[in-house]
Design a protein around this motif. Structure first.
Motif, PDB file in Angstrom:
ATOM      1  N   THR A  29      46.816  27.394  48.289  1.00  0.00           N
ATOM      2  CA  THR A  29      47.427  29.295  49.161  1.00  0.00           C
ATOM      3  C   THR A  29      46.563  30.425  48.557  1.00  0.00           C
ATOM      4  O   THR A  29      46.142  31.109  48.437  1.00  0.00           O
ATOM      5  CB  THR A  29      48.648  29.542  49.115  1.00  0.00           C
ATOM      6  OG1 THR A  29      48.958  28.130  49.988  1.00  0.00           O
ATOM      7  CG2 THR A  29      48.753  30.380  49.478  1.00  0.00           C
ATOM      8  N   ALA A  30      46.515  30.218  47.163  1.00  0.00           N
ATOM      9  CA  ALA A  30      45.767  30.852  46.193  1.00  0.00           C
ATOM     10  C   ALA A  30      44.517  31.339  46.437  1.00  0.00           C
ATOM     11  O   ALA A  30      43.653  32.638  46.466  1.00  0.00           O
ATOM     12  CB  ALA A  30      45.894  30.652  44.548  1.00  0.00           C
ATOM     13  N   LEU A  31      43.653  29.990  47.012  1.00  0.00           N
ATOM     14  CA  LEU A  31      42.534  30.116  47.307  1.00  0.00           C
ATOM     15  C   LEU A  31      42.668  30.817  48.690  1.00  0.00           C
ATOM     16  O   LEU A  31      41.236  31.468  49.492  1.00  0.00           O
ATOM     17  CB  LEU A  31      41.648  28.578  47.284  1.00  0.00           C
ATOM     18  CG  LEU A  31      39.914  28.485  47.595  1.00  0.00           C
ATOM     19  CD1 LEU A  31      39.272  29.564  46.644  1.00  0.00           C
ATOM     20  CD2 LEU A  31      39.851  27.388  47.389  1.00  0.00           C
ATOM     21  N   ALA A  32      43.463  30.401  49.556  1.00  0.00           N
ATOM     22  CA  ALA A  32      42.994  31.487  51.053  1.00  0.00           C
ATOM     23  C   ALA A  32      43.526  33.023  50.680  1.00  0.00           C
ATOM     24  O   ALA A  32      42.617  33.615  51.500  1.00  0.00           O
ATOM     25  CB  ALA A  32      44.371  30.891  51.914  1.00  0.00           C
ATOM     26  N   PHE A  33      44.095  33.368  50.290  1.00  0.00           N
ATOM     27  CA  PHE A  33      44.427  34.698  50.054  1.00  0.00           C
ATOM     28  C   PHE A  33      43.006  35.218  48.742  1.00  0.00           C
ATOM     29  O   PHE A  33      42.769  36.928  49.556  1.00  0.00           O
ATOM     30  CB  PHE A  33      45.855  34.845  48.822  1.00  0.00           C
ATOM     31  CG  PHE A  33      47.085  35.015  49.635  1.00  0.00           C
ATOM     32  CD1 PHE A  33      47.096  35.697  50.609  1.00  0.00           C
ATOM     33  CD2 PHE A  33      47.587  34.251  49.329  1.00  0.00           C
ATOM     34  CE1 PHE A  33      48.180  36.374  51.489  1.00  0.00           C
ATOM     35  CE2 PHE A  33      49.287  33.746  50.070  1.00  0.00           C
ATOM     36  CZ  PHE A  33      48.909  35.115  50.895  1.00  0.00           C
ATOM     37  N   ALA A  34      42.896  34.384  48.173  1.00  0.00           N
ATOM     38  CA  ALA A  34      41.825  34.681  47.528  1.00  0.00           C
ATOM     39  C   ALA A  34      40.243  34.876  48.756  1.00  0.00           C
ATOM     40  O   ALA A  34      39.014  35.781  48.190  1.00  0.00           O
ATOM     41  CB  ALA A  34      41.012  34.226  46.330  1.00  0.00           C
ATOM     42  N   ALA A  53      42.704  26.398  39.068  1.00  0.00           N
ATOM     43  CA  ALA A  53      42.789  27.925  40.420  1.00  0.00           C
ATOM     44  C   ALA A  53      42.116  28.788  39.488  1.00  0.00           C
ATOM     45  O   ALA A  53      41.707  29.881  41.016  1.00  0.00           O
ATOM     46  CB  ALA A  53      44.461  27.828  40.225  1.00  0.00           C
ATOM     47  N   ALA A  54      42.116  29.576  39.002  1.00  0.00           N
ATOM     48  CA  ALA A  54      42.049  31.089  38.622  1.00  0.00           C
ATOM     49  C   ALA A  54      40.340  31.266  38.329  1.00  0.00           C
ATOM     50  O   ALA A  54      39.928  31.859  39.163  1.00  0.00           O
ATOM     51  CB  ALA A  54      42.415  31.771  37.294  1.00  0.00           C
ATOM     52  N   ASP A  55      39.095  30.059  38.280  1.00  0.00           N
ATOM     53  CA  ASP A  55      38.429  30.222  38.712  1.00  0.00           C
ATOM     54  C   ASP A  55      38.033  29.629  39.713  1.00  0.00           C
ATOM     55  O   ASP A  55      36.906  30.645  40.858  1.00  0.00           O
ATOM     56  CB  ASP A  55      37.520  28.437  37.987  1.00  0.00           C
ATOM     57  CG  ASP A  55      36.046  28.835  38.031  1.00  0.00           C
ATOM     58  OD1 ASP A  55      35.697  29.891  37.593  1.00  0.00           O
ATOM     59  OD2 ASP A  55      35.499  27.692  38.625  1.00  0.00           O
ATOM     60  N   GLU A  56      38.989  29.280  40.469  1.00  0.00           N
ATOM     61  CA  GLU A  56      38.633  28.209  41.932  1.00  0.00           C
ATOM     62  C   GLU A  56      38.207  30.236  42.920  1.00  0.00           C
ATOM     63  O   GLU A  56      38.059  31.030  43.779  1.00  0.00           O
ATOM     64  CB  GLU A  56      39.429  27.636  42.742  1.00  0.00           C
ATOM     65  CG  GLU A  56      38.798  25.827  42.255  1.00  0.00           C
ATOM     66  CD  GLU A  56      39.564  25.389  42.912  1.00  0.00           C
ATOM     67  OE1 GLU A  56      40.812  25.896  43.782  1.00  0.00           O
ATOM     68  OE2 GLU A  56      39.276  24.458  42.651  1.00  0.00           O
ATOM     69  N   VAL A  57      39.396  31.163  41.798  1.00  0.00           N
ATOM     70  CA  VAL A  57      39.685  32.788  42.968  1.00  0.00           C
ATOM     71  C   VAL A  57      39.137  33.636  42.788  1.00  0.00           C
ATOM     72  O   VAL A  57      38.550  33.825  43.452  1.00  0.00           O
ATOM     73  CB  VAL A  57      41.503  32.975  42.068  1.00  0.00           C
ATOM     74  CG1 VAL A  57      41.480  34.513  42.589  1.00  0.00           C
ATOM     75  CG2 VAL A  57      42.772  32.346  43.217  1.00  0.00           C
ATOM     76  N   GLN A  58      38.423  33.418  41.522  1.00  0.00           N
ATOM     77  CA  GLN A  58      37.458  34.143  41.662  1.00  0.00           C
ATOM     78  C   GLN A  58      36.005  34.040  41.698  1.00  0.00           C
ATOM     79  O   GLN A  58      34.895  34.723  42.261  1.00  0.00           O
ATOM     80  CB  GLN A  58      37.149  34.290  40.070  1.00  0.00           C
ATOM     81  CG  GLN A  58      38.163  34.877  38.957  1.00  0.00           C
ATOM     82  CD  GLN A  58      38.086  34.649  37.301  1.00  0.00           C
ATOM     83  OE1 GLN A  58      39.275  35.541  37.029  1.00  0.00           O
ATOM     84  NE2 GLN A  58      37.308  34.587  37.233  1.00  0.00           N
ATOM     85  N   ARG A  59      35.648  33.082  42.411  1.00  0.00           N
ATOM     86  CA  ARG A  59      34.037  32.573  42.695  1.00  0.00           C
ATOM     87  C   ARG A  59      34.492  32.052  43.993  1.00  0.00           C
ATOM     88  O   ARG A  59      34.104  32.696  44.849  1.00  0.00           O
ATOM     89  CB  ARG A  59      34.184  31.325  42.299  1.00  0.00           C
ATOM     90  CG  ARG A  59      33.724  30.730  41.255  1.00  0.00           C
ATOM     91  CD  ARG A  59      33.056  29.228  41.379  1.00  0.00           C
ATOM     92  NE  ARG A  59      34.218  27.935  40.422  1.00  0.00           N
ATOM     93  CZ  ARG A  59      34.274  27.404  41.610  1.00  0.00           C
ATOM     94  NH1 ARG A  59      33.912  26.971  42.056  1.00  0.00           N
ATOM     95  NH2 ARG A  59      35.237  26.469  41.069  1.00  0.00           N
ATOM     96  N   ALA A  60      35.951  32.501  44.788  1.00  0.00           N
ATOM     97  CA  ALA A  60      36.306  33.110  46.124  1.00  0.00           C
ATOM     98  C   ALA A  60      36.161  34.128  46.573  1.00  0.00           C
ATOM     99  O   ALA A  60      35.611  34.469  47.971  1.00  0.00           O
ATOM    100  CB  ALA A  60      37.457  32.018  46.496  1.00  0.00           C
ATOM    101  N   GLY A  61      35.563  35.140  45.640  1.00  0.00           N
ATOM    102  CA  GLY A  61      36.004  36.712  45.734  1.00  0.00           C
ATOM    103  C   GLY A  61      37.543  37.174  45.633  1.00  0.00           C
ATOM    104  O   GLY A  61      37.195  38.746  45.671  1.00  0.00           O
ATOM    105  N   GLY A  62      38.150  36.639  44.910  1.00  0.00           N
ATOM    106  CA  GLY A  62      39.143  37.296  44.682  1.00  0.00           C
ATOM    107  C   GLY A  62      39.472  37.238  42.957  1.00  0.00           C
ATOM    108  O   GLY A  62      38.575  37.886  42.300  1.00  0.00           O
ATOM    109  N   GLU A  63      40.309  38.512  42.554  1.00  0.00           N
ATOM    110  CA  GLU A  63      41.043  38.743  40.992  1.00  0.00           C
ATOM    111  C   GLU A  63      41.757  37.639  40.615  1.00  0.00           C
ATOM    112  O   GLU A  63      43.029  37.868  41.618  1.00  0.00           O
ATOM    113  CB  GLU A  63      41.292  39.957  41.008  1.00  0.00           C
ATOM    114  CG  GLU A  63      41.878  40.387  39.841  1.00  0.00           C
ATOM    115  CD  GLU A  63      41.765  41.805  39.715  1.00  0.00           C
ATOM    116  OE1 GLU A  63      42.115  42.186  38.405  1.00  0.00           O
ATOM    117  OE2 GLU A  63      41.689  42.915  40.659  1.00  0.00           O
ATOM    118  N   ALA A  64      41.876  37.094  40.006  1.00  0.00           N
ATOM    119  CA  ALA A  64      42.695  36.304  39.262  1.00  0.00           C
ATOM    120  C   ALA A  64      43.481  37.091  38.151  1.00  0.00           C
ATOM    121  O   ALA A  64      43.131  36.974  36.949  1.00  0.00           O
ATOM    122  CB  ALA A  64      42.939  35.107  38.997  1.00  0.00           C
TER     123      ALA A  64
END
Length: 345
Positions: A29-34, A53-64
């Protein structure tokens, strides 16, 4: 820990909190929002999983923003919410996803274990909702998504503590929704009822059943749940969403013939939740599964080979408005055609 995608940002970049974000549905879910460019506060106990998870969020274009927290601690959850609000300026969406469980006959679960499951799964949701409302009500803005389950309506054997907690969330959320409506608040709450999912919980959950714990088939990938949660966050006027054909079938069968379902689950529900082999984990009830070993479990469990990526029911649920409009237009068209035929006749 924080990171931001440089360059252009989406116009509607939300500040989101996801509890239980270190693995499973929370991680997906975190990745989907990111992937929408949202800023995501990641709340969980497991530091290795949170870092990944933070690394994945950032690589997906979000901020963690990583906030290690035990959701059973009300004060810690309040402090975590404040950290997110301070970092992002507000909280637009709060997703209550964290849970704990024990796979065991009820009589083999100790009072402390039952209490712990209830505190994490149910009270963690209550404390998360309270923390979110503290920021959302003054702004008269925000959405709370309660991550539920088909087991919020239909209890099954070997999961009495978890089923009880999910039932409690259902009742709590209905009360809260009525209160928000009474106040005329623009803060929304909705619930997403999930099917059996391919998450790591079946390898880290505390289990006393013979063999290895497993989800009741059919099993879906956690990304299906993540898509539904993100959609619910953007369309919170629906009081709840059912994800997966098995969820719809279970809830309908329970409404129509609960006694028959009791007997069916008494015969089939035990073997359906166990595989051959030996359960290797000691459980994450009292401490995070990644613990001192530094292991990141990710979003997926060991059931990739049998898991479904999507479901027709999910598409119908997300597009109910369009389907209703289509049926209305189709019905009007049929009525006009029929009237024309009658006139010609």
């Amino acid at each position: 820990m924080a990171g931001m995608l440089s360059g252009a940002l989406p116009r509607h970049r939300r500040a989101v909190v996801v509890t239980g974000a270190s693995g499973g549905v929370g991680r997906a879910t975190a990745l989907a929002f990111a992937s929408r460019g949202d800023r995501v506060g990641l709340l969980a106990r497991g530091r290795e999983g949170l870092a990944a998870a933070a690394d994945e969020v950032q690589r997906a274009g979000g901020e963690a923003l990583v906030v290690p927290v035990d959701v059973a601690d009300a004060k810690a959850v309040e402090d975590a919410a404040q950290q997110v609000a301070d970092a992002f300026g507000r909280i637009d969406v709060w997703v209550n996803n964290a849970f704990a469980g024990v796979f065991s006959a009820f009589t083999d679960i100790s009072p402390d274990e039952f209490r712990r499951v209830t505190e994490v799964t149910y009270l963690g949701c209550v404390f998360g909702t309270r923390a979110a409302l503290r920021h959302m009500l003054p702004a008269n803005h925000g959405t709370i998504v309660q991550v539920g389950s088909a087991l919020a309506y239909r209890g099954i054997p070997l999961q009495s503590a978890y089923c009880g907690a999910k039932h409690a969330i259902q009742g709590f959320n209905e009360s809260l929704r009525c209160e928000l409506l009474h106040e005329g608040s623009r803060v929304r709450t909705t619930m997403v009822q999930l099917p059996a999912l391919n998450t790591p919980q079946f390898d880290w959950v505390l289990s006393r059943i013979p063999g290895r714990a497993r989800p009741v088939a059919p099993v879906y990938q956690p990304e299906l749940a993540a898509r539904a949660i993100v959609h619910a966050a953007g369309h919170p006027r629906r009081r709840e969403y059912w994800v997966g054909g098995s969820t719809a079938a279970t809830l309908i069968a329970n409404a129509v013939a609960p006694g028959l379902l009791d007997r069916y689950l008494a015969r089939r529900g035990f073997d359906a939740q166990r595989d051959e082999g030996e359960h290797s984990a000691t459980g994450n009830l009292w401490s995070p599964a990644d613990g001192p070993h530094g292991h990141d479990f990710g979003a997926h469990g060991r059931f990739d080979a049998e898991s479904l990526q999507g479901s027709a029911e999910e598409w119908v649920s997300r597009n109910r408005g369009r389907i209703g409009a289509g049926l209305l237009v189709g019905g009007l068209g049929a009525a006009v055609t029929a009237a024309g035929v009658r006139r010609r006749g």
